[in-house]
Design an enzyme around this catalytic site. Sequence first.
Site, short mmCIF file in Angstrom:
data_model
loop_
_atom_site.label_atom_id
_atom_site.label_comp_id
_atom_site.label_asym_id
_atom_site.label_seq_id
_atom_site.Cartn_x
_atom_site.Cartn_y
_atom_site.Cartn_z
N HIS A 39 7.69 5.20 -6.63
CA HIS A 39 6.35 4.76 -7.05
C HIS A 39 5.97 5.49 -8.35
O HIS A 39 5.66 6.68 -8.32
CB HIS A 39 5.40 5.17 -5.92
CG HIS A 39 3.99 4.75 -6.10
ND1 HIS A 39 3.58 3.44 -6.03
CD2 HIS A 39 2.86 5.48 -6.34
CE1 HIS A 39 2.27 3.39 -6.20
NE2 HIS A 39 1.81 4.60 -6.40
N SER A 67 -0.58 1.50 -9.67
CA SER A 67 -1.05 1.83 -8.34
C SER A 67 -2.52 1.46 -8.12
O SER A 67 -2.89 0.32 -8.32
CB SER A 67 -0.77 3.32 -8.09
OG SER A 67 -0.62 3.54 -6.71
N LYS A 123 -4.29 -2.19 -9.05
CA LYS A 123 -5.23 -3.05 -8.32
C LYS A 123 -6.41 -3.36 -9.25
O LYS A 123 -6.90 -4.48 -9.34
CB LYS A 123 -5.77 -2.32 -7.07
CG LYS A 123 -4.72 -1.69 -6.14
CD LYS A 123 -5.37 -1.00 -4.94
CE LYS A 123 -4.59 0.15 -4.31
NZ LYS A 123 -3.31 -0.07 -3.75
N TRP A 158 5.61 1.74 0.60
CA TRP A 158 4.16 1.83 0.84
C TRP A 158 3.42 0.65 0.18
O TRP A 158 2.45 0.12 0.71
CB TRP A 158 3.66 3.17 0.30
CG TRP A 158 2.26 3.52 0.63
CD1 TRP A 158 1.22 3.68 -0.26
CD2 TRP A 158 1.71 3.82 1.92
NE1 TRP A 158 0.07 4.03 0.41
CE2 TRP A 158 0.35 4.12 1.76
CE3 TRP A 158 2.24 3.84 3.21
CZ2 TRP A 158 -0.50 4.46 2.81
CZ3 TRP A 158 1.40 4.16 4.27
CH2 TRP A 158 0.05 4.47 4.07
C1 GCU Z 1 -2.30 5.95 -2.24
C2 GCU Z 1 -2.91 4.65 -1.74
C3 GCU Z 1 -2.40 3.44 -2.52
C4 GCU Z 1 -2.55 3.68 -4.01
C5 GCU Z 1 -1.92 5.01 -4.39
C6 GCU Z 1 -2.11 5.40 -5.86
O1 GCU Z 1 -0.96 5.99 -1.93
O2 GCU Z 1 -2.64 4.53 -0.38
O3 GCU Z 1 -3.09 2.27 -2.15
O4 GCU Z 1 -2.03 2.61 -4.74
O5 GCU Z 1 -2.48 6.04 -3.63
O6 GCU Z 1 -3.06 4.99 -6.49
O7 GCU Z 1 -1.30 6.19 -6.35
#
Ligand code: GCU
Length: 417
Positions: free
Chosen positions: A398, A256, A260, A347
């Site tokens: 997720h 997540s 990134k 998402w």
């Molecule tokens: C939120 C955010 C995402 C991210 C996520 C996470 O949902 O919007 O961009 O990847 O948190 O890190 O769990």
Amino acid sequence: MKKMIVSILLLSLLLPLSAQKSGFNYDESKVPSYSLPDLFVTEKGKPVRTARRWERIRRPEILHLFETQVYGISPAAPAGMHARVEKVVEDAFGGAGTLKEVTLFLDPAETYPVHLLIAVPKNAAGPVPAFLGMNFWGNHTTTDDPNVTIPDGWKGAYSGKAVTDHPRAFNAERWPFQYILDQGYAVVTYCREDIDPDFDDGFRNGVHRLMDGDTPRTGTSWGTIAAWAWSLSRALDYLNADPDIDASRVAVFGHSRLGKTALWAGAQDPRFALVISNCSGCGGAALSRRCFGETVGRINSSFPHWFCSNFHQYSDHEADLPVDQHELLALIAPRPLYVDSASEDLWADPRGEYLSLYEASKVYALYGYDTLTDPESPEIGHPVVRGRTGYHIRQGKHNILLYDWQQFISFADRFLK
Ligand code: GCU
């Protein structure tokens, strides 16, 4: 009547909330038509047909754009970094390996400690390959092993919650240590909060404070994702000196927001031998121009500290971005790159994550490697590996689960064993 008034009141309370929830799209028919920036044409309009031209001209151009328009420019390693081995416990993780705790100090005064948890497989014949990735809530949340220290005064700054809210093993399903150790890999992790607490405080905390002091910020100053990514390189600096780990065989990974981060770390630091993005979504593997799932506008308003402030000008103006995320993935070539998604994780835009990898894999052809041939996403539960790129979409939510780890390891076995 009373009931009705209460419902109307409730509704009016709810409306502004749902209005705030704009900035995402789950409808494929609403994906705008877009054209991606061309990987193979330089800023001067010249074609790129060789790995040499890619490396000398196009790759630096793209890297510079990500630094100045997306994540911000990171500093060099600080002077005076040093490490101390705090604890070694043999026969940990159900007997699968050794548990080591090492504090990496980012400054000579030891005010910025990073608490590394290192799991080394039992009976390793020499230094082993490793998976390096941060955790969300503290090392103690990755395992129920009571030997893992909970640092004094530990508090999740993002949540403001104390350790009791994130107890031991809170996130253990994401960290199948025993399985990974049994496959001959070490695992190295530390908490994101050690580097930069995950909230917007004007960059007064964490390593921004250490590295920038009172220097005024500009549009290209590094954000939190860049700070986390920078720390992965600092952890790798340490691993170079760790006799149990082969630093030339380190896979950097993350889930997540930390996915990134792993991508940005892998893009900048060629010492990472393999890169894995797990459900990284917007600002990670997913194409920004698809505006599917979380959008650039939405991520910048929810997490204003993650990217550099120049990135904010592209909120709701994705078509103006001088880059898209397939170019981030392409920066990792020719090193092995694995991306995954989860079927219910709209998402993060699973389709956009695959398409991004599909486009990026074309750069691997410059190096003579096979590329992904099918623009259609693979079916759920059917991983695909071509050349040095791999992808799967897991059934479910997720998360990062054993199924994902099984695919990472079979991919890593091809390159790191
Ligand atoms: C939120 C955010 C995402 C991210 C996520 C996470 O949902 O919007 O961009 O990847 O948190 O890190 O769990």
